[in-house]
Design an enzyme around this catalytic site. Structure first.
Site, PDB file in Angstrom:
ATOM      1  N   TYR A   5      -0.449 -14.680   5.801  1.00 32.29           N
ATOM      2  CA  TYR A   5       0.397 -13.899   7.033  1.00 32.29           C
ATOM      3  C   TYR A   5      -0.233 -13.963   8.196  1.00 32.29           C
ATOM      4  CZ  TYR A   5       0.819  -9.012   8.825  1.00 32.29           C
ATOM      5  OH  TYR A   5       0.713  -8.145  10.000  1.00 32.29           O
ATOM      6  N   ASP A  14      18.198  -3.465   8.779  1.00 35.39           N
ATOM      7  CA  ASP A  14      16.900  -3.468   7.761  1.00 35.39           C
ATOM      8  C   ASP A  14      17.205  -3.507   6.449  1.00 35.39           C
ATOM      9  OD1 ASP A  14      14.488  -2.373   6.035  1.00 35.39           O
ATOM     10  OD2 ASP A  14      13.657  -1.754   7.401  1.00 35.39           O
ATOM     11  N   ASN A  18      -4.627  -2.251  13.219  1.00 35.93           N
ATOM     12  CA  ASN A  18      -4.276  -1.681  12.046  1.00 35.93           C
ATOM     13  C   ASN A  18      -4.013   0.069  12.512  1.00 35.93           C
ATOM     14  OD1 ASN A  18      -6.849  -2.784  11.247  1.00 35.93           O
ATOM     15  ND2 ASN A  18      -6.705  -2.409   9.399  1.00 35.93           N
ATOM     16  N   ILE A  73      17.261 -10.109   7.582  1.00 37.60           N
ATOM     17  CA  ILE A  73      17.617 -11.322   8.678  1.00 37.60           C
ATOM     18  C   ILE A  73      17.815 -12.235   8.581  1.00 37.60           C
ATOM     19  CG2 ILE A  73      17.055  -8.865  10.225  1.00 37.60           C
ATOM     20  CD1 ILE A  73      14.014 -11.065  10.140  1.00 37.60           C
ATOM     21  N   TYR A  76       7.660   1.593   7.719  1.00 36.88           N
ATOM     22  CA  TYR A  76       6.955   2.748   8.329  1.00 36.88           C
ATOM     23  C   TYR A  76       6.519   2.863  10.125  1.00 36.88           C
ATOM     24  CZ  TYR A  76       1.920   3.914   9.524  1.00 36.88           C
ATOM     25  OH  TYR A  76       0.806   5.123   9.942  1.00 36.88           O
ATOM     26  N   ILE A  77       6.215   1.218  10.501  1.00 34.31           N
ATOM     27  CA  ILE A  77       6.386   1.594  12.363  1.00 34.31           C
ATOM     28  C   ILE A  77       7.269   1.636  13.023  1.00 34.31           C
ATOM     29  CG2 ILE A  77       5.114   0.299  14.010  1.00 34.31           C
ATOM     30  CD1 ILE A  77       2.918  -1.209  12.102  1.00 34.31           C
ATOM     31  N   ALA A 129       9.486  -7.921   8.155  1.00 32.99           N
ATOM     32  CA  ALA A 129       8.325  -8.578   7.825  1.00 32.99           C
ATOM     33  C   ALA A 129       8.156  -8.376   6.322  1.00 32.99           C
ATOM     34  CB  ALA A 129       7.141  -8.760   8.804  1.00 32.99           C
ATOM     35  N   ARG A 189     -13.053  -2.227  10.178  1.00 31.34           N
ATOM     36  CA  ARG A 189     -11.436  -2.353  11.216  1.00 31.34           C
ATOM     37  C   ARG A 189     -11.135  -1.124  12.100  1.00 31.34           C
ATOM     38  NH1 ARG A 189     -12.079  -6.221   8.003  1.00 31.34           N
ATOM     39  NH2 ARG A 189     -10.673  -6.881   6.804  1.00 31.34           N
TER      40      ARG A 189
HETATM   41  N1  LIG Z   1       0.722  -1.560   9.133  1.00 31.89           N
HETATM   42  C1  LIG Z   1      -0.158  -2.391  10.106  1.00 31.89           C
HETATM   43  O1  LIG Z   1      -1.257  -1.646   9.636  1.00 31.89           O
HETATM   44  C2  LIG Z   1       0.309  -3.498  10.943  1.00 31.89           C
HETATM   45  C3  LIG Z   1      -0.647  -4.108  11.621  1.00 31.89           C
HETATM   46  C4  LIG Z   1       0.072  -5.285  12.178  1.00 31.89           C
HETATM   47  C5  LIG Z   1       0.593  -5.771  12.567  1.00 31.89           C
HETATM   48  N2  LIG Z   1       2.090  -5.171  11.344  1.00 31.89           N
HETATM   49  C6  LIG Z   1       3.906  -5.636  11.824  1.00 31.89           C
HETATM   50  O2  LIG Z   1       4.502  -4.340  11.914  1.00 31.89           O
HETATM   51  C7  LIG Z   1       5.886  -4.550  11.039  1.00 31.89           C
HETATM   52  C8  LIG Z   1       5.650  -3.505  10.676  1.00 31.89           C
HETATM   53  O3  LIG Z   1       5.260  -2.965   9.491  1.00 31.89           O
HETATM   54  P1  LIG Z   1       4.657  -1.512   8.825  1.00 31.89           P
HETATM   55  O4  LIG Z   1       3.406  -1.293   7.980  1.00 31.89           O
HETATM   56  O5  LIG Z   1       5.626  -0.944   9.250  1.00 31.89           O
HETATM   57  O6  LIG Z   1       5.843  -2.645   6.813  1.00 31.89           O
HETATM   58  P2  LIG Z   1       6.723  -1.905   6.334  1.00 31.89           P
HETATM   59  O7  LIG Z   1       7.326  -2.406   5.344  1.00 31.89           O
HETATM   60  O8  LIG Z   1       6.866  -0.520   6.214  1.00 31.89           O
HETATM   61  O9  LIG Z   1       8.125  -2.426   7.210  1.00 31.89           O
HETATM   62  C9  LIG Z   1       8.911  -3.346   8.060  1.00 31.89           C
HETATM   63  C10 LIG Z   1      10.041  -3.049   7.347  1.00 31.89           C
HETATM   64  O10 LIG Z   1      10.585  -4.499   7.461  1.00 31.89           O
HETATM   65  C11 LIG Z   1      11.997  -4.724   6.723  1.00 31.89           C
HETATM   66  N3  LIG Z   1      11.886  -6.078   5.833  1.00 31.89           N
HETATM   67  C12 LIG Z   1      11.020  -6.981   6.122  1.00 31.89           C
HETATM   68  N4  LIG Z   1      11.850  -8.235   5.666  1.00 31.89           N
HETATM   69  C13 LIG Z   1      13.783  -7.913   6.347  1.00 31.89           C
HETATM   70  C14 LIG Z   1      14.228  -9.054   6.749  1.00 31.89           C
HETATM   71  N5  LIG Z   1      14.721  -9.948   5.953  1.00 31.89           N
HETATM   72  N6  LIG Z   1      15.425  -8.329   6.682  1.00 31.89           N
HETATM   73  C15 LIG Z   1      15.207  -6.830   7.136  1.00 31.89           C
HETATM   74  N7  LIG Z   1      14.076  -6.593   6.929  1.00 31.89           N
HETATM   75  C16 LIG Z   1      13.497  -6.355   6.707  1.00 31.89           C
HETATM   76  C17 LIG Z   1      11.928  -3.870   5.434  1.00 31.89           C
HETATM   77  O11 LIG Z   1      12.485  -3.634   4.566  1.00 31.89           O
HETATM   78  C18 LIG Z   1      10.486  -2.824   5.911  1.00 31.89           C
HETATM   79  O12 LIG Z   1      11.618  -1.154   6.152  1.00 31.89           O
HETATM   80  C19 LIG Z   1       5.460  -5.958  10.098  1.00 31.89           C
HETATM   81  O13 LIG Z   1       6.057  -7.594  11.042  1.00 31.89           O
HETATM   82  C20 LIG Z   1       3.386  -6.097  10.407  1.00 31.89           C
HETATM   83  O14 LIG Z   1       3.417  -7.183  10.243  1.00 31.89           O
HETATM   84  C21 LIG Z   1       1.388  -3.972  10.929  1.00 31.89           C
HETATM   85  O1  LIG Z   2      -7.748   0.024  -1.911  1.00 26.54           O
HETATM   86  C1  LIG Z   2      -8.831  -0.637  -1.043  1.00 26.54           C
HETATM   87  C2  LIG Z   2      -7.915  -1.003   0.157  1.00 26.54           C
HETATM   88  C3  LIG Z   2      -8.579  -1.423   1.334  1.00 26.54           C
HETATM   89  N1  LIG Z   2      -9.555  -2.320   1.342  1.00 26.54           N
HETATM   90  C4  LIG Z   2      -9.965  -2.283   2.507  1.00 26.54           C
HETATM   91  O2  LIG Z   2     -10.081  -1.900   4.360  1.00 26.54           O
HETATM   92  C5  LIG Z   2      -9.562  -2.374   4.895  1.00 26.54           C
HETATM   93  C6  LIG Z   2      -8.027  -2.066   5.338  1.00 26.54           C
HETATM   94  O3  LIG Z   2      -7.479  -2.856   4.734  1.00 26.54           O
HETATM   95  P1  LIG Z   2      -5.836  -2.610   4.769  1.00 26.54           P
HETATM   96  O4  LIG Z   2      -5.544  -1.141   4.529  1.00 26.54           O
HETATM   97  O5  LIG Z   2      -4.851  -2.667   3.295  1.00 26.54           O
HETATM   98  O6  LIG Z   2      -5.820  -2.872   5.597  1.00 26.54           O
HETATM   99  P2  LIG Z   2      -5.260  -5.013   6.223  1.00 26.54           P
HETATM  100  O7  LIG Z   2      -5.707  -5.866   5.600  1.00 26.54           O
HETATM  101  O8  LIG Z   2      -6.220  -4.665   7.056  1.00 26.54           O
HETATM  102  O9  LIG Z   2      -4.585  -5.006   6.897  1.00 26.54           O
HETATM  103  C7  LIG Z   2      -3.615  -3.768   7.951  1.00 26.54           C
HETATM  104  O10 LIG Z   2      -4.449  -4.636   9.252  1.00 26.54           O
HETATM  105  C8  LIG Z   2      -3.642  -5.755   9.502  1.00 26.54           C
HETATM  106  C9  LIG Z   2      -4.272  -6.007  11.052  1.00 26.54           C
HETATM  107  O11 LIG Z   2      -5.912  -5.398  11.045  1.00 26.54           O
HETATM  108  C10 LIG Z   2      -2.090  -5.878   9.600  1.00 26.54           C
HETATM  109  O12 LIG Z   2      -1.965  -7.063  10.468  1.00 26.54           O
HETATM  110  C11 LIG Z   2      -1.696  -5.780   8.608  1.00 26.54           C
HETATM  111  O13 LIG Z   2      -0.411  -5.664   8.499  1.00 26.54           O
HETATM  112  C12 LIG Z   2      -1.529  -5.149   8.266  1.00 26.54           C
HETATM  113  O14 LIG Z   2      -1.865  -4.455   6.000  1.00 26.54           O
HETATM  114  C13 LIG Z   2      -9.888  -3.898   4.437  1.00 26.54           C
HETATM  115  O15 LIG Z   2     -11.162  -4.342   4.315  1.00 26.54           O
HETATM  116  C14 LIG Z   2      -9.884  -4.016   2.986  1.00 26.54           C
HETATM  117  O16 LIG Z   2     -10.800  -4.594   2.439  1.00 26.54           O
HETATM  118  C15 LIG Z   2     -10.496  -1.124   0.655  1.00 26.54           C
HETATM  119  O17 LIG Z   2     -11.439  -1.315   0.925  1.00 26.54           O
HETATM  120  N2  LIG Z   2     -10.090  -1.194  -0.935  1.00 26.54           N
END
Ligand SMILES: NC(=O)c1ccc[n+]([C@@H]2O[C@H](COP(=O)([O-])OP(=O)(O)OC[C@H]3O[C@@H](n4cnc5c(N)ncnc54)[C@H](O)[C@@H]3O)[C@@H](O)[C@H]2O)c1
Ligand SMILES: O=c1ccn([C@@H]2O[C@H](COP(=O)(O)OP(=O)(O)O[C@H]3O[C@H](CO)[C@@H](O)[C@H](O)[C@H]3O)[C@@H](O)[C@H]2O)c(=O)[nH]1
Length: 330
Positions: free
Chosen positions: A141, A31, A170, A52, A11-12, A75, A221
């Site tokens: 995590y 990936d 988030n 990786i 995604y990101i 990750a 959040r």
């Molecule tokens: N989504 C959020 O709100 C959020 C917030 C804080 C930090 N992050 C961090 O940002 C990064 C990306 O998050 P995202 O939401 O895009 O997740 P995502 O799952 O959409 O993307 C992660 C990608 O990494 C790949 N991947 C995972 N493990 C791998 C491995 N061992 N080898 C090769 N590829 C691998 C997956 O296939 C996936 O495409 C992560 O490191 C996550 O911890 C995300």
């Molecule tokens: O069906 C749902 C899903 C989530 N939540 C709540 O919504 C908030 C946000 O949850 P979610 O969207 O799952 O995100 P987080 O658990 O806060 O984690 C995200 O944001 C973090 C940073 O704050 C990142 O590190 C993580 O990778 C990313 O998944 C939390 O309070 C959850 O409890 C609900 O109440 N109902």
């Protein structure tokens, strides 16, 4: 010279790859597609499918490409899942990162931007959270991301490499002009879950706990638009290219939004009815996580543009409406 993006089919990562290509950077994506999508990778990026955690895989990629810097997204990243399966998180996140750093040492790559998280703070004593707040993760995590930050510190010190760790809050939203967005299997993130309910693809939305010590009892959040995150990565790369020292930055919109407020905003944006129920708290969830992003604003000159929750939900909605089943399955 090229930029390596681990997890660039996710995604990101896919939003950063898209921006890098638009800015003229040669971009290489690795990936294993366990959570990512081939269709999310920009067609102009070189793509290598592999894990990786395999040194042979990374060595083969790094031998064939001239890499100057790495964005490390790959990750496992779900708080709730990590509470149930902590060893997978140590395996994929810590081992994967260790393996990556070994390969970077072999191929003398010395600049890295790391995807860290607000989850390294756990239950912070005061909000908004600054980078020097105590680091007390409340989930495996968060622990694994903190372990990687510490590993980066010692790696950089010993090797002369430099890194930027970006602690995102988030991530939400999607590229406004379309084409890429959030498509996680077994989605657990709040905003996509609500929008799937609005599309009729889920029966209801569960609020995980309404008895937190917050303004309306639900978790707070700090939601940050994925395009603003992408800009911050570009600025972090330029910071390293300009010789900046290793550093850590929070990335958030600096506004605390409750789960109920997100649901209300989504109901307005979609103009659709969906059922909402109250469920027990989800283990590992801190009550409140709000960033102070002053450091990124002043040192990276980062100016997030899409900071209203309404705009974030609107962009997410246009992706979900145009891709109700996510990326095409091929
Ligand atoms: N989504 C959020 O709100 C959020 C917030 C804080 C930090 N992050 C961090 O940002 C990064 C990306 O998050 P995202 O939401 O895009 O997740 P995502 O799952 O959409 O993307 C992660 C990608 O990494 C790949 N991947 C995972 N493990 C791998 C491995 N061992 N080898 C090769 N590829 C691998 C997956 O296939 C996936 O495409 C992560 O490191 C996550 O911890 C995300
Ligand atoms: O069906 C749902 C899903 C989530 N939540 C709540 O919504 C908030 C946000 O949850 P979610 O969207 O799952 O995100 P987080 O658990 O806060 O984690 C995200 O944001 C973090 C940073 O704050 C990142 O590190 C993580 O990778 C990313 O998944 C939390 O309070 C959850 O409890 C609900 O109440 N109902």
């Amino acid at each position: 010279m090229a930029i390596l993006v681990t997890g660039g089919a996710g995604y990101i990562g896919s939003h950063i790859v898209d921006l890098l290509i638009r800015k003229g950077y040669e971009t290489v994506v690795v990936d294993h597609l366990a959570a990512g999508h081939r269709q999310a990778v920009h067609p102009k990026a070189a793509f290598y499918e592999g894990d990786i955690r395999s040194q042979d895989f990374l060595n083969s990629v790094l031998s064939g490409e001239r890499i100057e810097a790495v964005f490390h997204f790959a990750a496992s990243s779900l708080v709730g899942e990590s509470m149930k399966n902590p060893l997978h998180y140590y395996d994929n996140n810590v081992l994967g990162s260790l393996n990556l750093l070994k390969a970077l040492d072999t191929h003398k790559v010395k600049q890295l931007v790391f995807s860290s998280t607000a989850a390294v703070y756990g239950e912070a004593k005061s909000q908004p959270i600054q980078e020097d707040a105590p680091l007390k993760p409340a989930s495996p995590y968060g622990e694994t991301k903190l372990a990687i930050e510490r590993m980066l510190h010692w790696w950089a010190q010993a090797s002369g490499a430099r890194f930027v760790s970006l602690r995102y809050f988030n991530a939400a939203g999607a590229k406004a002009s379309g084409g890429i967005g959030e498509d996680h299997q077994n989605e657990t993130h709040l905003i996509p879950i609500i929008l799937q309910a609005a599309l009729g693809k889920r029966e209801s939305v569960s609020i995980f706990g309404d008895d937190y010590p917050t303004k309306d009892g639900t978790c707070i959040r700090d939601y940050i638009h994925v395009e603003d995150l992408a800009e911050a990565h570009l600025l972090a790369l330029r910071y390293l290219e300009a010789g900046g020292k290793s550093n850590v930055f929070n990335l958030g919109g600096s506004k605390g939004i409750s789960v109920k407020e997100v649901i209300e905003t989504a109901a307005e944006v979609t103009n659709r009815w969906f059922k909402v129920t109250i469920a027990p708290r989800r283990s590992g969830d801190p009550a409140e996580l709000v960033a102070s992003s002053e450091k990124a604003r002043s040192l990276l000159n980062w100016q997030p543009k899409k900071t209203s929750i309404r705009q974030i939900v609107e962009d997410a909605w246009s992706w979900h409406r145009s891709h109700p089943d996510g990326y095409p399955k091929s």
